[in-house]
Design a protein around this motif. Structure first.
Motif, PDB file in Angstrom:
ATOM      1  N   ALA A  32     -35.281  25.145  34.444  1.00 60.28           N
ATOM      2  CA  ALA A  32     -34.585  26.154  33.641  1.00 60.28           C
ATOM      3  C   ALA A  32     -35.567  26.945  32.785  1.00 60.28           C
ATOM      4  O   ALA A  32     -35.460  28.168  32.651  1.00 60.28           O
ATOM      5  N   VAL A  33     -36.550  26.232  32.225  1.00 62.62           N
ATOM      6  CA  VAL A  33     -37.561  26.912  31.402  1.00 62.62           C
ATOM      7  C   VAL A  33     -38.360  27.894  32.266  1.00 62.62           C
ATOM      8  O   VAL A  33     -38.602  29.037  31.867  1.00 62.62           O
ATOM      9  N   MET A  34     -38.734  27.450  33.480  1.00 63.30           N
ATOM     10  CA  MET A  34     -39.529  28.313  34.354  1.00 63.30           C
ATOM     11  C   MET A  34     -38.725  29.553  34.730  1.00 63.30           C
ATOM     12  O   MET A  34     -39.263  30.659  34.782  1.00 63.30           O
ATOM     13  N   ARG A  35     -37.399  29.347  34.982  1.00 61.81           N
ATOM     14  CA  ARG A  35     -36.564  30.516  35.312  1.00 61.81           C
ATOM     15  C   ARG A  35     -36.504  31.474  34.133  1.00 61.81           C
ATOM     16  O   ARG A  35     -36.654  32.685  34.289  1.00 61.81           O
ATOM     17  N   ALA A  36     -36.312  30.910  32.949  1.00 60.95           N
ATOM     18  CA  ALA A  36     -36.170  31.751  31.765  1.00 60.95           C
ATOM     19  C   ALA A  36     -37.445  32.544  31.491  1.00 60.95           C
ATOM     20  O   ALA A  36     -37.388  33.656  30.978  1.00 60.95           O
ATOM     21  N   THR A  37     -38.581  31.949  31.839  1.00 62.08           N
ATOM     22  CA  THR A  37     -39.850  32.647  31.556  1.00 62.08           C
ATOM     23  C   THR A  37     -40.376  33.351  32.814  1.00 62.08           C
ATOM     24  O   THR A  37     -41.524  33.745  32.864  1.00 62.08           O
ATOM     25  N   ARG A  38     -39.555  33.487  33.810  1.00 60.31           N
ATOM     26  CA  ARG A  38     -39.909  34.130  35.081  1.00 60.31           C
ATOM     27  C   ARG A  38     -41.209  33.542  35.659  1.00 60.31           C
ATOM     28  O   ARG A  38     -42.103  34.256  36.077  1.00 60.31           O
ATOM     29  N   GLY A  39     -41.278  32.220  35.585  1.00 58.03           N
ATOM     30  CA  GLY A  39     -42.404  31.540  36.224  1.00 58.03           C
ATOM     31  C   GLY A  39     -43.705  31.611  35.461  1.00 58.03           C
ATOM     32  O   GLY A  39     -44.741  31.187  35.966  1.00 58.03           O
ATOM     33  N   GLN A  40     -43.672  32.177  34.281  1.00 55.04           N
ATOM     34  CA  GLN A  40     -44.938  32.381  33.587  1.00 55.04           C
ATOM     35  C   GLN A  40     -45.308  31.258  32.620  1.00 55.04           C
ATOM     36  O   GLN A  40     -46.350  31.327  31.973  1.00 55.04           O
ATOM     37  N   ALA A  41     -44.443  30.257  32.515  1.00 60.13           N
ATOM     38  CA  ALA A  41     -44.789  29.148  31.629  1.00 60.13           C
ATOM     39  C   ALA A  41     -45.694  28.161  32.357  1.00 60.13           C
ATOM     40  O   ALA A  41     -45.703  28.095  33.578  1.00 60.13           O
ATOM     41  N   ASP A  42     -46.463  27.451  31.606  1.00 61.02           N
ATOM     42  CA  ASP A  42     -47.247  26.347  32.155  1.00 61.02           C
ATOM     43  C   ASP A  42     -46.276  25.171  32.284  1.00 61.02           C
ATOM     44  O   ASP A  42     -45.787  24.638  31.283  1.00 61.02           O
ATOM     45  N   ALA A  43     -45.960  24.797  33.518  1.00 62.69           N
ATOM     46  CA  ALA A  43     -44.905  23.806  33.750  1.00 62.69           C
ATOM     47  C   ALA A  43     -45.229  22.473  33.073  1.00 62.69           C
ATOM     48  O   ALA A  43     -44.352  21.800  32.532  1.00 62.69           O
ATOM     49  N   GLY A  44     -46.493  22.081  33.069  1.00 63.60           N
ATOM     50  CA  GLY A  44     -46.897  20.813  32.460  1.00 63.60           C
ATOM     51  C   GLY A  44     -46.626  20.820  30.962  1.00 63.60           C
ATOM     52  O   GLY A  44     -46.105  19.849  30.383  1.00 63.60           O
ATOM     53  N   ARG A  45     -46.957  21.958  30.351  1.00 67.20           N
ATOM     54  CA  ARG A  45     -46.757  22.095  28.905  1.00 67.20           C
ATOM     55  C   ARG A  45     -45.260  22.083  28.576  1.00 67.20           C
ATOM     56  O   ARG A  45     -44.827  21.465  27.598  1.00 67.20           O
ATOM     57  N   ALA A  46     -44.468  22.764  29.423  1.00 66.30           N
ATOM     58  CA  ALA A  46     -43.017  22.817  29.214  1.00 66.30           C
ATOM     59  C   ALA A  46     -42.431  21.403  29.283  1.00 66.30           C
ATOM     60  O   ALA A  46     -41.613  21.004  28.448  1.00 66.30           O
ATOM     61  N   ARG A  47     -42.883  20.652  30.259  1.00 69.34           N
ATOM     62  CA  ARG A  47     -42.385  19.285  30.444  1.00 69.34           C
ATOM     63  C   ARG A  47     -42.708  18.412  29.225  1.00 69.34           C
ATOM     64  O   ARG A  47     -41.853  17.686  28.716  1.00 69.34           O
ATOM     65  N   ALA A  48     -43.936  18.561  28.748  1.00 70.10           N
ATOM     66  CA  ALA A  48     -44.355  17.780  27.592  1.00 70.10           C
ATOM     67  C   ALA A  48     -43.484  18.115  26.383  1.00 70.10           C
ATOM     68  O   ALA A  48     -43.046  17.218  25.626  1.00 70.10           O
ATOM     69  N   LEU A  49     -43.201  19.390  26.176  1.00 72.70           N
ATOM     70  CA  LEU A  49     -42.374  19.815  25.039  1.00 72.70           C
ATOM     71  C   LEU A  49     -40.958  19.280  25.156  1.00 72.70           C
ATOM     72  O   LEU A  49     -40.362  18.838  24.167  1.00 72.70           O
ATOM     73  N   ILE A  50     -40.414  19.313  26.380  1.00 71.81           N
ATOM     74  CA  ILE A  50     -39.043  18.818  26.603  1.00 71.81           C
ATOM     75  C   ILE A  50     -38.967  17.330  26.241  1.00 71.81           C
ATOM     76  O   ILE A  50     -38.082  16.894  25.492  1.00 71.81           O
ATOM     77  N   LEU A  51     -39.929  16.568  26.744  1.00 75.19           N
ATOM     78  CA  LEU A  51     -39.928  15.128  26.484  1.00 75.19           C
ATOM     79  C   LEU A  51     -40.073  14.850  24.990  1.00 75.19           C
ATOM     80  O   LEU A  51     -39.412  13.964  24.426  1.00 75.19           O
ATOM     81  N   GLU A  52     -40.926  15.653  24.347  1.00 71.95           N
ATOM     82  CA  GLU A  52     -41.144  15.475  22.913  1.00 71.95           C
ATOM     83  C   GLU A  52     -39.849  15.720  22.137  1.00 71.95           C
ATOM     84  O   GLU A  52     -39.442  14.923  21.299  1.00 71.95           O
ATOM     85  N   ARG A  53     -39.168  16.863  22.486  1.00 72.67           N
ATOM     86  CA  ARG A  53     -37.916  17.226  21.796  1.00 72.67           C
ATOM     87  C   ARG A  53     -36.847  16.145  21.986  1.00 72.67           C
ATOM     88  O   ARG A  53     -36.032  15.902  21.109  1.00 72.67           O
ATOM     89  N   LEU A  54     -36.887  15.498  23.160  1.00 70.45           N
ATOM     90  CA  LEU A  54     -35.834  14.525  23.458  1.00 70.45           C
ATOM     91  C   LEU A  54     -36.251  13.104  23.068  1.00 70.45           C
ATOM     92  O   LEU A  54     -35.607  12.121  23.451  1.00 70.45           O
TER      93      LEU A  54
END
Lengths: 516, 99
Positions: A491-513
């Motif tokens: 969902a994050v990658m879609r929202a950022t049109r593929g421009q996010a660093d997927a690894g970084r996004a994953r780390a942030l998601i896990l941290e938030r949760l």
């Protein structure tokens, strides 16, 4: 080099069936000879000041000299002589201290003078060699191809044959001629007979032309684009019985204009001649024309003997007599030659034989070296040229070097990835843009808005949205089902049109949760 | 002894893509023979001690810089052509059926 077997009927066009290559090799030993023409990259023609640009409108680069109008006189282009000497030196030739141009007389409308200015018994350079390497199942094997001569001449005009069914000269009603190419400087490089290659003959021929092309390119004397005809090859082949000493009659196959065709032409001519000889016939000395579509050749017009050209020294031109000092000055301008460069690169980049071979086979070594010079690490430079860009070249059916992207641009893309400004996926999109002619990598990044979303506030907002938008997945992750985070990353990658660093996004998601 | 034979004239005519009649071959062979014999007189004075020359002036290394100049326009270039098509010189059939 003719030691003709004289019994049996002469056979040329519609001959006996060819013999399979391996069978031919069991009975015969091939002897090769290669004549290669290189169109020089000088600004002006060999004997006049007309431009030499490729693809100009017909008859727009012509003058009284190259149209052979009465009273015109040729004057030699000094830069062309210089190029010829440099190539001769790079091929380990001796350079003549005195030589002349000769007229090669023939009647054919591709030359309006009824002769071509060439060199006959006094070539500028002679007696050199070029070492080439061929891959064999037992590893790389080196062959020394001896060079008979390098001489200067002029290219001919371009004829188109009209009114026939096939566009070929046979059956044509008339022809039309464009003299833009007439008079462009040509170097003809002639090998001595190449013996003892056995079944490697087709590969040796190809490796020789490839090595010569790289050598010419490294000297910067021609762009050597085979598809534009600035490097053209005639292939001579004869067969002698295995264990024999007397060479057979040779044929000359013209119109061999790609590396692949050189290999195919040698192979098919060996198969054809073996068929003729096996059926008790004899090979005719003739000129044949290579057919790109079938990989075989058809007989051309019967060859005029050298004496029929009535060569004589051209009285309009004075001798070329390069001083020893000039030759030594030119020797000092020789760059690092391709073979030395390969050896150096192999050592510097710690490449295996196979890795070097892949680079050579992909014709990528110069491109990768230039990319490294532009600042990219060798491994990244190799990866881009051998994978992504080789694939694009194959798809669009162009040579790797002809892709509309420069080594500097590739190096910039590599740097952007290294900085973290681009992911590999985005980098491929940037390369797409460059290949599309959208400009330099930075321009494409800007215009297409391709930037990794790396600052945590922008990414954090996208992460929060993803979590809010998919409470089920979020709950699963909180309960320890980490795999469910994939849906949120998506969902994050879609929202950022593929421009996010997927690894970084994953780390942030896990941290938030609350999962670390 | 004649310097040029009828067969040589026929051979040159074939190379030049000229169709000569039988009587023209005889006539040209005789004329060319006279011309060549006249020129051959030079050999009587130029013995082995005089090297053959290919140019009237004792010059070497006359070069032109590699610079371009505008030559003729296509109209000028094609002005003398017997036939023109598609901005190119149009020439008759090059090879006959037998080749």
């Amino acid at each position: 080099m003719v030691g003709a077997v004289t019994n049996g009927p002469a056979t040329s066009g519609v001959g006996p069936a060819p013999v399979a290559f391996d069978d031919a090799m069991r009975s015969y030993e091939p002897v090769l000879g290669l004549e290669t023409h290189v169109e020089l990259g000088t600004a002006s023609k060999m004997f006049c000041s007309c431009a030499t640009a490729f693809g100009a409108a017909p008859n727009t680069q012509v003058c009284p000299v190259c149209l052979a109008l009465p009273g015109s006189l040729p004057v030699v282009n000094g830069a062309a002589v210089e190029s010829a000497i440099r190539l001769g030196l790079a091929l380990n030739c001796s350079v003549a201290s005195w030589c002349r141009f000769a007229r090669k007389n023939y009647f054919y409308p591709d030359m309006p003078k009824n002769y071509q200015i060439s060199q006959y018994d006094e070539p500028l350079c002679s007696d050199g060699y070029l070492d080439v390497t061929v891959d064999t199942p037992e590893g790389p094997r080196e062959f020394r191809v001896e060079i008979e001569r390098v001489h200067m001449e002029e290219d001919t005009g371009k004829t188109a044959h009209m009114g026939g069914a096939t566009g070929r000269i046979h059956g044509a009603e008339y022809s039309i001629v464009d003299y833009n190419r007439a008079g462009i400087p040509l170097l003809e490089i002639v090998t001595k007979p190449i013996e003892h290659t056995g079944e490697l003959a087709p590969q040796v021929a190809r490796a020789y032309v490839a090595e010569l092309r790289d050598l010419v390119r490294s000297l910067g004397i021609s762009d050597v684009r085979m598809e534009q005809g600035s490097l053209r090859c005639d292939v001579n082949v004869s067969l002698m019985p295995r264990g024999g000493t007397e060479w057979g009659t040779r044929s000359e196959t013209k119109n061999v204009n790609s590396l692949r065709s050189v290999e195919r032409a040698v192979r098919s001519e060996i198969e054809r001649q073996a068929g003729v000889l096996n059926s008790g016939g004899r090979v005719v000395q003739e000129t044949r024309h290579f057919q790109e579509n079938t990989g075989t050749s058809v007989p051309g017009r019967s060859k005029e003997e050298a004496q029929d050209y009535r060569y004589f020294p051209d009285p309009d031109l004075v001798p070329v007599a390069p001083s020893a000092e000039w030759v030594e000055e030119l020797r000092a301008t020789l760059p690092e030659l391709p073979a030395a460069k390969r050896a150096r690169i192999k050592a510097e980049w710690s490449l295996s034989d196979e890795e070097l071979r892949d680079l050579v086979n992909a014709d990528a070594i110069e491109l990768v070296a230039a990319t490294v010079e532009a600042g990219a690490p060798p491994a990244d430079a190799r990866k881009w040229w051998l994978n992504e860009l080789s694939r694009r070249a194959t798809e669009t059916e162009v040579e790797l070097a002809d892709l509309p992207i420069t080594p500097e641009q590739v190096a910039r893309v590599v740097a952007l990835v290294a900085e973290g400004a681009l992911t590999n996926k985005l980098a491929r999109q940037v390369v797409d843009g460059v290949l599309n002619g959208e400009g330099d990598p930075d321009t494409v990044v800007e215009a297409r808005g391709l930037k990794v979303v790396s600052d945590d506030s922008a990414l954090g907002a996208a992460v929060d949205e993803a979590i809010a938008g998919d409470p089920d997945a979020a709950e699963k992750v909180r309960n320890g089902k980490v795999a469910a985070a994939g849906a949120l990353v998506g969902a994050v990658m879609r929202a950022t049109r593929g421009q996010a660093d997927a690894g970084r996004a994953r780390a942030l998601i896990l941290e938030r949760l609350g999962v670390q | 002894m004649s310097a040029i034979t009828r067969d040589e004239v026929a051979h040159l005519a074939r190379l030049s893509r000229l169709a000569l009649h039988e009587d023209e071959l005889d006539q040209l062979a005789a004329q060319l023979d006279e011309i060549i014999s006249a020129v051959a007189k030079v050999q009587e004075v130029a013995q082995g001690d005089i090297p053959p020359t290919s140019h009237a002036l004792p010059l070497t290394n006359v070069y032109r810089p590699d610079e371009t100049h505008q030559g003729l326009t296509p109209d000028q270039a094609l002005a003398g052509a017997p036939a023109v098509e598609d901005q190119r010189f149009r020439v008759p059939q090059i090879l006959g059926e037998e080749e």
